[in-house]
Design a protein around this motif. Structure first.
Motif, PDB file in Angstrom:
ATOM      1  N   MET A   1     -70.742 -78.838   4.824  1.00  0.00           N
ATOM      2  CA  MET A   1     -71.407 -79.607   5.849  1.00  0.00           C
ATOM      3  C   MET A   1     -72.897 -79.645   5.496  1.00  0.00           C
ATOM      4  O   MET A   1     -73.474 -78.652   5.105  1.00  0.00           O
ATOM      5  CB  MET A   1     -71.158 -78.959   7.206  1.00  0.00           C
ATOM      6  CG  MET A   1     -71.641 -79.752   8.342  1.00  0.00           C
ATOM      7  SD  MET A   1     -71.114 -79.199   9.990  1.00  0.00           S
ATOM      8  CE  MET A   1     -70.360 -77.654   9.759  1.00  0.00           C
ATOM      9  N   ASP A   5     -76.326 -82.552   9.411  1.00  0.00           N
ATOM     10  CA  ASP A   5     -75.203 -82.570  10.354  1.00  0.00           C
ATOM     11  C   ASP A   5     -75.230 -81.346  11.258  1.00  0.00           C
ATOM     12  O   ASP A   5     -74.972 -81.444  12.458  1.00  0.00           O
ATOM     13  CB  ASP A   5     -73.866 -82.615   9.606  1.00  0.00           C
ATOM     14  CG  ASP A   5     -73.666 -83.904   8.829  1.00  0.00           C
ATOM     15  OD1 ASP A   5     -74.191 -84.942   9.277  1.00  0.00           O
ATOM     16  OD2 ASP A   5     -73.006 -83.872   7.790  1.00  0.00           O
ATOM     17  N   ARG A   8     -77.934 -81.786  13.858  1.00  0.00           N
ATOM     18  CA  ARG A   8     -77.526 -82.797  14.833  1.00  0.00           C
ATOM     19  C   ARG A   8     -76.523 -82.207  15.830  1.00  0.00           C
ATOM     20  O   ARG A   8     -76.632 -82.422  17.033  1.00  0.00           O
ATOM     21  CB  ARG A   8     -76.913 -83.996  14.112  1.00  0.00           C
ATOM     22  CG  ARG A   8     -76.610 -85.158  15.018  1.00  0.00           C
ATOM     23  CD  ARG A   8     -75.986 -86.338  14.296  1.00  0.00           C
ATOM     24  NE  ARG A   8     -76.750 -86.727  13.135  1.00  0.00           N
ATOM     25  CZ  ARG A   8     -76.205 -87.119  11.969  1.00  0.00           C
ATOM     26  NH1 ARG A   8     -74.909 -87.171  11.816  1.00  0.00           N
ATOM     27  NH2 ARG A   8     -76.957 -87.467  10.959  1.00  0.00           N
ATOM     28  N   HIS A  47     -65.452 -87.412  10.050  1.00  0.00           N
ATOM     29  CA  HIS A  47     -65.345 -87.015  11.457  1.00  0.00           C
ATOM     30  C   HIS A  47     -64.628 -88.170  12.138  1.00  0.00           C
ATOM     31  O   HIS A  47     -65.179 -89.278  12.231  1.00  0.00           O
ATOM     32  CB  HIS A  47     -66.728 -86.785  12.075  1.00  0.00           C
ATOM     33  CG  HIS A  47     -67.383 -85.545  11.586  1.00  0.00           C
ATOM     34  ND1 HIS A  47     -68.357 -85.549  10.624  1.00  0.00           N
ATOM     35  CD2 HIS A  47     -67.172 -84.248  11.931  1.00  0.00           C
ATOM     36  CE1 HIS A  47     -68.732 -84.301  10.390  1.00  0.00           C
ATOM     37  NE2 HIS A  47     -68.029 -83.492  11.169  1.00  0.00           N
ATOM     38  N   ILE A  51     -69.931 -87.737  14.998  1.00  0.00           N
ATOM     39  CA  ILE A  51     -70.841 -86.826  15.678  1.00  0.00           C
ATOM     40  C   ILE A  51     -71.811 -87.610  16.568  1.00  0.00           C
ATOM     41  O   ILE A  51     -72.194 -87.149  17.635  1.00  0.00           O
ATOM     42  CB  ILE A  51     -71.624 -85.976  14.647  1.00  0.00           C
ATOM     43  CG1 ILE A  51     -70.644 -85.130  13.821  1.00  0.00           C
ATOM     44  CG2 ILE A  51     -72.675 -85.119  15.307  1.00  0.00           C
ATOM     45  CD1 ILE A  51     -69.763 -84.209  14.610  1.00  0.00           C
ATOM     46  N   HIS A  59     -67.523 -80.700  15.006  1.00  0.00           N
ATOM     47  CA  HIS A  59     -66.971 -80.403  13.687  1.00  0.00           C
ATOM     48  C   HIS A  59     -65.850 -79.378  13.869  1.00  0.00           C
ATOM     49  O   HIS A  59     -66.030 -78.188  13.663  1.00  0.00           O
ATOM     50  CB  HIS A  59     -68.087 -79.860  12.776  1.00  0.00           C
ATOM     51  CG  HIS A  59     -67.666 -79.703  11.355  1.00  0.00           C
ATOM     52  ND1 HIS A  59     -67.638 -80.752  10.474  1.00  0.00           N
ATOM     53  CD2 HIS A  59     -67.267 -78.611  10.661  1.00  0.00           C
ATOM     54  CE1 HIS A  59     -67.246 -80.317   9.290  1.00  0.00           C
ATOM     55  NE2 HIS A  59     -67.010 -79.013   9.389  1.00  0.00           N
ATOM     56  N   ASP A  77     -70.514 -95.043  11.877  1.00  0.00           N
ATOM     57  CA  ASP A  77     -70.386 -94.266  13.114  1.00  0.00           C
ATOM     58  C   ASP A  77     -69.589 -95.018  14.181  1.00  0.00           C
ATOM     59  O   ASP A  77     -69.735 -94.786  15.359  1.00  0.00           O
ATOM     60  CB  ASP A  77     -71.755 -93.845  13.646  1.00  0.00           C
ATOM     61  CG  ASP A  77     -72.627 -95.024  14.025  1.00  0.00           C
ATOM     62  OD1 ASP A  77     -72.245 -96.182  13.749  1.00  0.00           O
ATOM     63  OD2 ASP A  77     -73.704 -94.799  14.596  1.00  0.00           O
TER      64      ASP A  77
END
Length: 107
Positions: A1, A5, A8, A47, A51, A59, A77
């Protein structure tokens, strides 16, 4: 990761589990969850519910799926209805493996 990320997710208070990429690729049979084709070359982890999406589960095992790099990049996204369906299926599978049942109000 990636560190970005992690930052965030911490900012948004989302859960983060340590998960082996190999475990996700094995679970998904090296098939891209976005196009359904076998993944050749370097696979990526997507994901399922991004996210950046309000209400993202974070996650966690049930929110991760194998994907082609190109498919993952083109999804960006966005969230499709099929993504919510996959997330619910994986969540139910995880709960069943743990001997639990999903609450009636599960997202």
């Amino acid at each position: 990761m990636h560190n970005q990320d992690v930052r965030r997710m911490r900012r948004r208070g989302l859960p983060m589990e340590r998960i082996s990429r190999a475990e996700i690729f094995k679970r998904d049979g090296m098939l891209c969850h976005l196009c359904g084709m076998p993944i050749t070359g370097k696979p990526t982890i997507d994901h399922v519910i991004p996210i950046a999406t309000p209400g993202s589960p974070g996650h966690v095992w049930e929110n991760l799926a194998a994907a082609h790099s190109a498919c993952n990049s083109s999804k960006r996204d966005r969230v499709r209805e099929a993504d919510w369906v996959l997330y619910r299926q994986l969540r139910e599978r995880r709960l069943a493996d743990a001997g639990c049942s999903a609450p009636a109000s599960a997202a």
